[in-house]
Motif scaffolding. Structure first.
Motif, short mmCIF file in Angstrom:
data_model
loop_
_atom_site.label_atom_id
_atom_site.label_comp_id
_atom_site.label_asym_id
_atom_site.label_seq_id
_atom_site.Cartn_x
_atom_site.Cartn_y
_atom_site.Cartn_z
N SER A 90 65.80 44.64 29.16
CA SER A 90 66.62 45.26 28.12
C SER A 90 67.14 46.59 28.66
O SER A 90 66.36 47.39 29.18
N THR A 91 68.44 46.82 28.52
CA THR A 91 68.99 48.10 28.99
C THR A 91 68.39 49.26 28.19
O THR A 91 68.30 50.37 28.70
N GLN A 114 70.82 40.37 30.24
CA GLN A 114 69.50 40.82 29.79
C GLN A 114 68.63 39.59 29.56
O GLN A 114 69.06 38.62 28.93
N ARG A 118 67.24 42.87 22.93
CA ARG A 118 66.58 43.02 21.63
C ARG A 118 67.55 43.43 20.54
O ARG A 118 68.47 44.22 20.78
N GLY A 119 67.29 42.94 19.34
CA GLY A 119 67.91 43.48 18.14
C GLY A 119 66.86 44.32 17.44
O GLY A 119 65.85 44.72 18.04
N ARG A 120 67.06 44.57 16.15
CA ARG A 120 66.07 45.35 15.40
C ARG A 120 64.90 44.47 15.02
O ARG A 120 65.00 43.24 14.98
N ARG A 123 63.91 41.23 16.80
CA ARG A 123 64.82 40.08 16.92
C ARG A 123 65.45 40.04 18.31
O ARG A 123 65.45 41.02 19.03
N LYS A 124 66.00 38.88 18.65
CA LYS A 124 66.58 38.72 19.98
C LYS A 124 68.07 39.05 19.98
O LYS A 124 68.75 38.81 18.98
N HIS A 126 71.17 37.78 22.15
CA HIS A 126 71.61 36.79 23.14
C HIS A 126 72.48 37.49 24.20
O HIS A 126 73.52 38.06 23.86
N ASN A 176 74.43 48.57 11.20
CA ASN A 176 74.62 48.51 12.67
C ASN A 176 75.40 47.31 13.16
O ASN A 176 75.35 46.99 14.33
N LYS A 184 79.67 38.30 13.63
CA LYS A 184 79.17 39.46 14.37
C LYS A 184 79.69 39.45 15.81
O LYS A 184 79.49 38.48 16.54
N GLY A 187 76.43 44.62 18.08
CA GLY A 187 75.32 45.20 17.34
C GLY A 187 74.83 46.44 18.07
O GLY A 187 75.03 46.60 19.28
N ASN A 209 79.96 41.19 22.38
CA ASN A 209 80.36 39.89 22.93
C ASN A 209 81.82 39.98 23.34
O ASN A 209 82.70 40.05 22.48
C1 BT5 Z 1 71.38 44.23 16.49
O1 BT5 Z 1 70.19 43.88 15.93
O2 BT5 Z 1 72.48 43.88 16.10
C2 BT5 Z 1 71.25 45.15 17.70
C3 BT5 Z 1 71.72 44.50 18.97
C4 BT5 Z 1 71.68 45.48 20.11
C5 BT5 Z 1 71.90 44.83 21.44
C6 BT5 Z 1 72.02 45.85 22.54
S1 BT5 Z 1 72.53 45.13 24.05
C7 BT5 Z 1 72.16 46.58 24.92
C8 BT5 Z 1 70.84 47.10 24.32
N1 BT5 Z 1 69.70 46.49 24.95
C9 BT5 Z 1 68.99 45.74 24.09
O3 BT5 Z 1 67.95 45.11 24.38
N2 BT5 Z 1 69.56 45.79 22.87
C10 BT5 Z 1 70.74 46.63 22.87
P1 BT5 Z 1 70.03 43.12 14.54
O4 BT5 Z 1 70.82 43.79 13.48
O5 BT5 Z 1 68.57 43.01 14.37
O6 BT5 Z 1 70.68 41.70 14.79
C11 BT5 Z 1 70.04 40.72 15.55
C12 BT5 Z 1 70.53 39.36 15.05
O7 BT5 Z 1 71.89 39.14 15.49
C13 BT5 Z 1 69.74 38.19 15.64
O8 BT5 Z 1 68.63 37.91 14.85
C14 BT5 Z 1 70.77 37.06 15.60
O9 BT5 Z 1 70.86 36.49 14.32
C15 BT5 Z 1 72.08 37.77 15.86
N3 BT5 Z 1 72.47 37.76 17.27
C16 BT5 Z 1 71.69 37.69 18.40
N4 BT5 Z 1 72.43 37.75 19.50
C17 BT5 Z 1 73.71 37.85 19.09
C18 BT5 Z 1 74.95 37.95 19.79
N5 BT5 Z 1 75.04 38.00 21.12
N6 BT5 Z 1 76.07 38.02 19.03
C19 BT5 Z 1 76.03 38.01 17.68
N7 BT5 Z 1 74.89 37.91 16.99
C20 BT5 Z 1 73.74 37.84 17.68
#
Ligand code: BT5
Length: 323
Positions: A90-91, A114, A118-120, A123-124, A126, A176, A184, A187, A209
Motif C-alpha cells: 500500500s502506498t 498495489q 486499502r480503503g477505510r 476494506r480493499k 482494487h 471521501n 466510484k 477514493g 481509476n
Molecule cells: C476508499 O475507501 O475509497 C479509499 C480508497 C483509497 C485508495 C488509495 S490508493 C493509494 C492509497 N494506498 C492505499 O492502500 N489506499 C490509498 P472506502 O470508502 O472504504 O471504499 C472502499 C470500497 O470501494 C470497497 O469496499 C469497494 O466496494 C470499493 N472499491 C474497491 N476498489 C475500488 C476501485 N478500484 N474503484 C472503485 N471502487 C472500489
C-alpha cells in the motif's frame, strides 16, 4: 548516454530513420537494432516500423518515475520528494514509513500496482498494475488532530478539479468518494499519527481509476474509470502532475484559512444534497435527507422527525441502500 538513449535520440525527430542508418550510427548490426527496438517496446515506448523506411518513435512511456515527474511537476512542495515503486503493498504504508524516517512535507509515493491497496475500515482497494493511479502524500500540518478531517475534503476538491481538467464531470460524495455517472472513480484514505494536541504526520492516499476497462465482479456495478466515461485513455503521469498541483493549492489554503473555503468548494462539486441517505456512523445507523455541509466539514442530515444530526465521520449510502 547509454545505447538505448542514443537510439531514442536518433528516433526522436518524429521521422522514420532507416535500420541501416541506425546500425551505422550506433556501430551495431541491423539485427541488433531490431532487438533493441523490441526491448524498448517492452518498456512501453511506442515505435513504429515500416518496411524500407525504418523506425519512428511515436510515444514515450507513461512512467511515474521521479525523473519524468520532476520534469512535469509545477508545484512548490508537493511531489518535490518523489518515490516510485513498480509494486508495493500500500502506498499509504510506504509513505507512513518514509515519513517516520524523516520524509519532508509534500513527499509523494506512487506505485504502478498495489498488492494490499486499502480503503477505510479494512476494506480493499482494487489496484491492478499499470492502468490507474495510486498516490500517497505526506503532510505535516501544524494543526491539532480534531482539525484534520477536512483535509479529506480538500483532497476531494483537488481530485474533482483534476478530473474536470481531463474533460469529465465528477460529483463528490461525503466524505471521501469521487463519482462519475453515479459510480466510484476515486477514493481517498487519510491516516494520521498524532498526539492529543499535535499531528506528527498525515498520509493522504488517493486512488483514481484512470484506464481500467473492466472491474472484478464484486465492484463491477459500482466502479468506473476516467477512460470508460471519457472514451479515451489518460496519461497517468500527466494526471498525477495536475493532481499534485491542485492538492498543493487546496491543502495550502486549508492550513492557512481553515475548513470553510474548502467546504464551499467541495459543495460546488457535490450533487447529493437533498437526497435521501442512509448513514452509518460508528454504531449508529439512521436515515434522513442530506441537507448541507457545515463550515467544519460535518454533514448535516435531517431526520424524518425534523431533528438535524451532525455527522462528523461515517458512511453514507444514497437512496435505498444504493451508492
Ligand atoms: C476508499 O475507501 O475509497 C479509499 C480508497 C483509497 C485508495 C488509495 S490508493 C493509494 C492509497 N494506498 C492505499 O492502500 N489506499 C490509498 P472506502 O470508502 O472504504 O471504499 C472502499 C470500497 O470501494 C470497497 O469496499 C469497494 O466496494 C470499493 N472499491 C474497491 N476498489 C475500488 C476501485 N478500484 N474503484 C472503485 N471502487 C472500489
Amino acid at each position: 548516454m547509454d545505447s538505448d538513449e542514443r537510439l531514442l535520440a536518433l528516433l526522436q525527430s518524429g521521422e522514420f530513420v532507416s535500420g541501416e542508418a541506425i546500425a551505422e550510427l550506433l556501430g551495431i548490426s541491423r539485427a541488433a537494432v531490431a532487438k533493441r527496438v523490441g526491448e524498448l517496446r517492452r518498456r512501453g515506448f511506442q515505435i513504429a516500423a515500416a518496411p524500407r523506411r525504418g523506425y519512428r518513435l511515436d510515444s514515450v512511456p507513461d512512467a511515474l518515475t521521479a525523473d519524468v515527474m520532476q520534469e512535469r511537476l509545477d508545484t512548490g512542495w508537493i511531489g518535490r520528494a518523489w518515490k516510485h515503486l513498480p509494486s508495493t503493498g500500500s502506498t499509504n504504508d510506504e509513505a507512513a514509513a518514509w515519513a517516520r524516517a524523516g520524509a519532508p512535507a509534500g513527499a509523494v509515493v506512487v506505485a504502478d500496482e498495489q498488492t494490499k491497496g486499502r480503503g477505510r475500515l479494512g476494506r480493499k482497494w482494487h489496484s491492478p498494475p499499470g492502468e490507474s493511479l495510486y498516490l500517497s502524500v505526506v503532510l505535516r500540518p501544524p494543526l491539532p488532530p480534531h482539525r484534520v478531517p477536512p483535509v479529506t475534503l480538500a483532497a476531494g476538491v483537488a481530485v474533482a478539479e483534476t478530473l474536470l481538467a481531463f474533460e469529465v464531470t465528477p460529483s463528490l460524495k461525503w466524505p471521501n468518494d469521487v463519482q462519475l455517472d453515479g459510480k466510484k472513480v476515486a477514493g481517498i484514505l487519510t491516516e494520521m499519527s498524532a498526539d492529543i494536541d499535535r499531528v506528527h504526520q498525515l498520509i493522504v492516499g488517493i486512488g483514481v481509476n484512470l484506464n481500467a476497462r473492466v472491474f472484478p465482479e464484486e465492484i463491477a456495478a459500482i466502479a468506473t474509470s476516467v477512460a470508460r466515461v471519457r472514451g479515451s485513455t489518460v496519461g497517468r503521469a500527466e494526471f498525477a502532475g495536475v493532481l499534485c498541483a491542485r492538492l498543493e493549492r487546496w491543502v495550502t489554503q486549508f492550513v492557512a484559512e481553515g475548513a470553510a473555503p474548502v467546504v464551499a468548494a467541495w459543495k460546488q462539486h457535490a450533487r447529493f444534497f437533498g437526497a435521501r441517505v442512509k448513514v452509518t456512523s460508528g454504531r449508529d445507523r439512521f436515515e434522513g435527507v442530506a441537507e448541507d455541509l457545515e463550515d467544519d466539514g460535518a454533514l448535516r442530515v435531517r431526520l424524518d422527525d425534523g431533528r438535524a444530526v451532525r455527522v462528523v465521520a461515517g458512511e453514507v449510502a444514497l437512496g435505498d441502500g444504493a451508492g
